[in-house]
Design a protein around this motif. Structure first.
Motif, PDB file in Angstrom:
ATOM      1  N   TYR A  85      60.942  35.444  53.168  1.00 52.01           N
ATOM      2  CA  TYR A  85      60.865  34.420  54.294  1.00 52.01           C
ATOM      3  C   TYR A  85      62.325  33.801  54.436  1.00 52.01           C
ATOM      4  O   TYR A  85      62.899  33.698  55.535  1.00 52.01           O
ATOM      5  CB  TYR A  85      59.913  33.358  54.288  1.00 52.01           C
ATOM      6  N   ALA A  86      62.754  33.446  53.267  1.00 53.80           N
ATOM      7  CA  ALA A  86      64.142  32.739  53.211  1.00 53.80           C
ATOM      8  C   ALA A  86      65.250  33.545  53.729  1.00 53.80           C
ATOM      9  O   ALA A  86      66.038  33.353  54.458  1.00 53.80           O
ATOM     10  CB  ALA A  86      64.449  31.924  51.853  1.00 53.80           C
ATOM     11  N   VAL A 115      53.308  33.029  53.708  1.00 52.66           N
ATOM     12  CA  VAL A 115      53.763  31.581  53.630  1.00 52.66           C
ATOM     13  C   VAL A 115      53.333  30.659  54.479  1.00 52.66           C
ATOM     14  O   VAL A 115      53.170  30.847  55.712  1.00 52.66           O
ATOM     15  CB  VAL A 115      55.296  32.082  54.049  1.00 52.66           C
ATOM     16  N   ASP A 116      52.902  29.378  53.979  1.00 54.49           N
ATOM     17  CA  ASP A 116      52.242  28.609  54.571  1.00 54.49           C
ATOM     18  C   ASP A 116      53.251  27.556  55.533  1.00 54.49           C
ATOM     19  O   ASP A 116      54.343  27.806  55.134  1.00 54.49           O
ATOM     20  CB  ASP A 116      51.679  27.523  53.747  1.00 54.49           C
ATOM     21  N   ARG A 117      52.647  27.083  56.423  1.00 52.44           N
ATOM     22  CA  ARG A 117      53.285  26.564  57.422  1.00 52.44           C
ATOM     23  C   ARG A 117      54.306  25.440  57.091  1.00 52.44           C
ATOM     24  O   ARG A 117      55.585  25.263  57.380  1.00 52.44           O
ATOM     25  CB  ARG A 117      52.676  25.693  58.519  1.00 52.44           C
ATOM     26  N   ALA A 120      57.363  27.092  55.083  1.00 50.49           N
ATOM     27  CA  ALA A 120      58.076  27.705  56.208  1.00 50.49           C
ATOM     28  C   ALA A 120      59.087  27.148  56.836  1.00 50.49           C
ATOM     29  O   ALA A 120      60.372  27.104  56.943  1.00 50.49           O
ATOM     30  CB  ALA A 120      57.177  28.510  57.210  1.00 50.49           C
ATOM     31  N   ALA A 121      58.165  25.759  57.144  1.00 52.22           N
ATOM     32  CA  ALA A 121      59.220  24.852  57.699  1.00 52.22           C
ATOM     33  C   ALA A 121      60.323  24.292  56.951  1.00 52.22           C
ATOM     34  O   ALA A 121      61.646  24.016  57.437  1.00 52.22           O
ATOM     35  CB  ALA A 121      58.597  23.370  58.397  1.00 52.22           C
ATOM     36  N   ALA A 122      60.058  24.072  55.676  1.00 52.29           N
ATOM     37  CA  ALA A 122      61.338  23.766  54.712  1.00 52.29           C
ATOM     38  C   ALA A 122      62.252  24.876  54.606  1.00 52.29           C
ATOM     39  O   ALA A 122      63.352  24.291  54.727  1.00 52.29           O
ATOM     40  CB  ALA A 122      60.580  23.290  53.336  1.00 52.29           C
ATOM     41  N   ILE A 123      61.881  25.890  54.682  1.00 58.93           N
ATOM     42  CA  ILE A 123      62.564  27.263  54.370  1.00 58.93           C
ATOM     43  C   ILE A 123      63.563  27.274  55.607  1.00 58.93           C
ATOM     44  O   ILE A 123      64.852  27.427  55.422  1.00 58.93           O
ATOM     45  CB  ILE A 123      61.912  28.329  54.003  1.00 58.93           C
ATOM     46  N   GLU A 124      62.929  27.101  56.699  1.00 54.81           N
ATOM     47  CA  GLU A 124      63.747  27.430  58.070  1.00 54.81           C
ATOM     48  C   GLU A 124      64.778  26.159  58.287  1.00 54.81           C
ATOM     49  O   GLU A 124      65.959  26.426  58.725  1.00 54.81           O
ATOM     50  CB  GLU A 124      62.765  26.988  59.400  1.00 54.81           C
TER      51      GLU A 124
END
Length: 134
Positions: A85-86, A115-117, A120-124
């Motif tokens: 995802y990253a 990948v939990d929300r 995902a927000a942290a990766i984004e």
């Protein structure tokens, strides 16, 4: 099934191709990720064009996107789902602005990879910070 390196490259190609415009910045980011990320340490860079071509060819098949997503899901080990995802987020952030198609592809990948929300927000946010311009 494909190996984990190919699956990670498929992820990046899917995001880059989502808006039907694989930009130079996106292609450069794919190359940089493959050259410098530890997960690609034992990968032969000479394979990159063939894997990219295989992915784009798959996308031209009927249900090619679904096939590619399933192939990614089946080939990415659980411990690399957040990494996948990253790298997807890196490609979306490579251009000054992510398109709606790229954002939708990120959503599809997030769900397919599990990948939990919150992660995902942290990766984004991390991808956005790394690719920020003045």
């Amino acid at each position: 099934m494909i190996d984990h390196h190919s699956a990670l490259i498929y992820v990046m190609v899917l995001v880059s191709a989502a808006d039907a415009d694989m930009t130079d910045a996106e292609l450069e980011t794919i190359g940089e990720n493959v050259r410098y990320l530890p997960v690609f340490q034992d990968f032969s860079i000479e394979r990159l064009p063939d894997i990219t071509r295989d992915c784009t060819r798959l996308l031209t098949d009927s249900n090619g996107l679904d096939k590619a997503l399933d192939l990614i899901r089946d080939s990415v080990p659980d411990k690399l789902c957040e990494t996948a995802y990253a790298v997807a987020c890196d490609i979306a952030a490579a251009d000054a602005k992510a398109t709606q198609e790229e954002l939708r592809m990120l959503e599809l990948l997030r769900h397919k990879l599990g990948v939990d929300r919150l992660c995902a927000a942290a990766i984004e946010r991390g991808a956005r910070a790394r690719h920020m311009r003045l």
